[in-house]
Design a protein around this motif. Structure first.
Motif, PDB file in Angstrom:
ATOM      1  N   ALA A  16      40.083 -80.012  36.019  1.00 13.04           N
ATOM      2  CA  ALA A  16      38.971 -79.315  36.676  1.00 13.04           C
ATOM      3  C   ALA A  16      39.494 -78.238  37.624  1.00 13.04           C
ATOM      4  O   ALA A  16      38.981 -77.112  37.642  1.00 13.04           O
ATOM      5  CB  ALA A  16      38.102 -80.312  37.434  1.00 13.04           C
ATOM      6  N   VAL A  17      40.503 -78.580  38.396  1.00  8.32           N
ATOM      7  CA  VAL A  17      41.066 -77.632  39.364  1.00  8.32           C
ATOM      8  C   VAL A  17      41.719 -76.450  38.654  1.00  8.32           C
ATOM      9  O   VAL A  17      41.603 -75.307  39.104  1.00  8.32           O
ATOM     10  CB  VAL A  17      42.080 -78.356  40.286  1.00  8.32           C
ATOM     11  CG1 VAL A  17      42.856 -77.371  41.138  1.00  8.32           C
ATOM     12  CG2 VAL A  17      41.357 -79.372  41.158  1.00  8.32           C
ATOM     13  N   THR A  18      42.377 -76.722  37.535  1.00  7.14           N
ATOM     14  CA  THR A  18      43.068 -75.652  36.799  1.00  7.14           C
ATOM     15  C   THR A  18      42.171 -74.979  35.767  1.00  7.14           C
ATOM     16  O   THR A  18      42.628 -74.127  35.011  1.00  7.14           O
ATOM     17  CB  THR A  18      44.336 -76.200  36.108  1.00  7.14           C
ATOM     18  OG1 THR A  18      43.976 -77.257  35.214  1.00  7.14           O
ATOM     19  CG2 THR A  18      45.336 -76.694  37.137  1.00  7.14           C
ATOM     20  N   ARG A  19      40.890 -75.375  35.759  1.00  2.07           N
ATOM     21  CA  ARG A  19      39.881 -74.771  34.875  1.00  2.07           C
ATOM     22  C   ARG A  19      40.268 -74.843  33.392  1.00  2.07           C
ATOM     23  O   ARG A  19      40.187 -73.876  32.660  1.00  2.07           O
ATOM     24  CB  ARG A  19      39.581 -73.336  35.277  1.00  2.07           C
ATOM     25  CG  ARG A  19      39.067 -73.209  36.689  1.00  2.07           C
ATOM     26  CD  ARG A  19      38.690 -71.787  37.013  1.00  2.07           C
ATOM     27  NE  ARG A  19      38.337 -71.642  38.400  1.00  2.07           N
ATOM     28  CZ  ARG A  19      37.107 -71.762  38.879  1.00  2.07           C
ATOM     29  NH1 ARG A  19      36.111 -72.028  38.091  1.00  2.07           N
ATOM     30  NH2 ARG A  19      36.875 -71.597  40.166  1.00  2.07           N
ATOM     31  N   LYS A  20      40.683 -76.016  32.990  1.00  4.24           N
ATOM     32  CA  LYS A  20      41.029 -76.255  31.581  1.00  4.24           C
ATOM     33  C   LYS A  20      39.987 -77.175  30.962  1.00  4.24           C
ATOM     34  O   LYS A  20      39.090 -77.664  31.635  1.00  4.24           O
ATOM     35  CB  LYS A  20      42.423 -76.857  31.482  1.00  4.24           C
ATOM     36  CG  LYS A  20      43.474 -75.921  32.062  1.00  4.24           C
ATOM     37  CD  LYS A  20      44.853 -76.352  31.733  1.00  4.24           C
ATOM     38  CE  LYS A  20      45.778 -75.332  32.375  1.00  4.24           C
ATOM     39  NZ  LYS A  20      47.074 -75.305  31.899  1.00  4.24           N
ATOM     40  N   ASN A  21      40.117 -77.410  29.647  1.00  2.55           N
ATOM     41  CA  ASN A  21      39.187 -78.321  28.974  1.00  2.55           C
ATOM     42  C   ASN A  21      39.246 -79.688  29.625  1.00  2.55           C
ATOM     43  O   ASN A  21      40.322 -80.231  29.858  1.00  2.55           O
ATOM     44  CB  ASN A  21      39.525 -78.439  27.490  1.00  2.55           C
ATOM     45  CG  ASN A  21      39.128 -77.212  26.715  1.00  2.55           C
ATOM     46  OD1 ASN A  21      38.281 -76.444  27.151  1.00  2.55           O
ATOM     47  ND2 ASN A  21      39.738 -77.028  25.561  1.00  2.55           N
ATOM     48  N   ARG A  22      38.060 -80.256  29.886  1.00  3.09           N
ATOM     49  CA  ARG A  22      37.933 -81.486  30.649  1.00  3.09           C
ATOM     50  C   ARG A  22      37.761 -82.700  29.748  1.00  3.09           C
ATOM     51  O   ARG A  22      37.459 -82.587  28.575  1.00  3.09           O
ATOM     52  CB  ARG A  22      36.697 -81.388  31.557  1.00  3.09           C
ATOM     53  CG  ARG A  22      36.656 -80.168  32.461  1.00  3.09           C
ATOM     54  CD  ARG A  22      37.370 -80.389  33.750  1.00  3.09           C
ATOM     55  NE  ARG A  22      36.927 -81.566  34.453  1.00  3.09           N
ATOM     56  CZ  ARG A  22      35.849 -81.627  35.220  1.00  3.09           C
ATOM     57  NH1 ARG A  22      35.099 -80.583  35.399  1.00  3.09           N
ATOM     58  NH2 ARG A  22      35.533 -82.750  35.821  1.00  3.09           N
ATOM     59  N   HIS A  49      37.028 -87.093  43.226  1.00  2.00           N
ATOM     60  CA  HIS A  49      36.603 -86.648  41.901  1.00  2.00           C
ATOM     61  C   HIS A  49      35.322 -87.365  41.497  1.00  2.00           C
ATOM     62  O   HIS A  49      35.248 -88.587  41.543  1.00  2.00           O
ATOM     63  CB  HIS A  49      37.709 -86.924  40.889  1.00  2.00           C
ATOM     64  CG  HIS A  49      37.456 -86.331  39.544  1.00  2.00           C
ATOM     65  ND1 HIS A  49      37.095 -85.019  39.385  1.00  2.00           N
ATOM     66  CD2 HIS A  49      37.521 -86.845  38.294  1.00  2.00           C
ATOM     67  CE1 HIS A  49      36.943 -84.754  38.095  1.00  2.00           C
ATOM     68  NE2 HIS A  49      37.192 -85.858  37.416  1.00  2.00           N
TER      69      HIS A  49
END
Length: 80
Positions: A16-22, A49
């Motif tokens: 989430a922090v690195t804006r990648k697929n969750r 979280h």
């Protein structure tokens, strides 16, 4: 199982922090229900979280109530 769920929640926070697929909420809830609810709670508090997402918290609360109910039923049947 709690360690695995803890790591999965931590990984989802990092994603989430690195804006990648969750990791989907459905997956988080399923693995928590399958024996990792304590690990999930610790991860939620430690990583902050999913703690502000009320829809997830409601689902997680229902999951905990179901787990407690199942454990109470199992204990009742094992006492007979």
């Amino acid at each position: 199982m709690n360690i695995i769920v803890f790591v999965v929640f931590g990984t989802d926070k990092w994603l989430a922090v690195t804006r990648k697929n969750r990791i989907s909420e459905k997956t988080l809830l399923i693995i928590s229900f399958l024996g990792g609810s304590v690990g999930a709670i610790i991860a939620m508090l430690l990583f902050r979280h999913k703690t502000s997402k009320s829809s997830f918290l409601w689902k997680f609360t229902i999951l905990l109530v179901l787990q407690i109910g199942i454990l109470m039923l199992l204990k009742q049947y094992s006492d007979h």
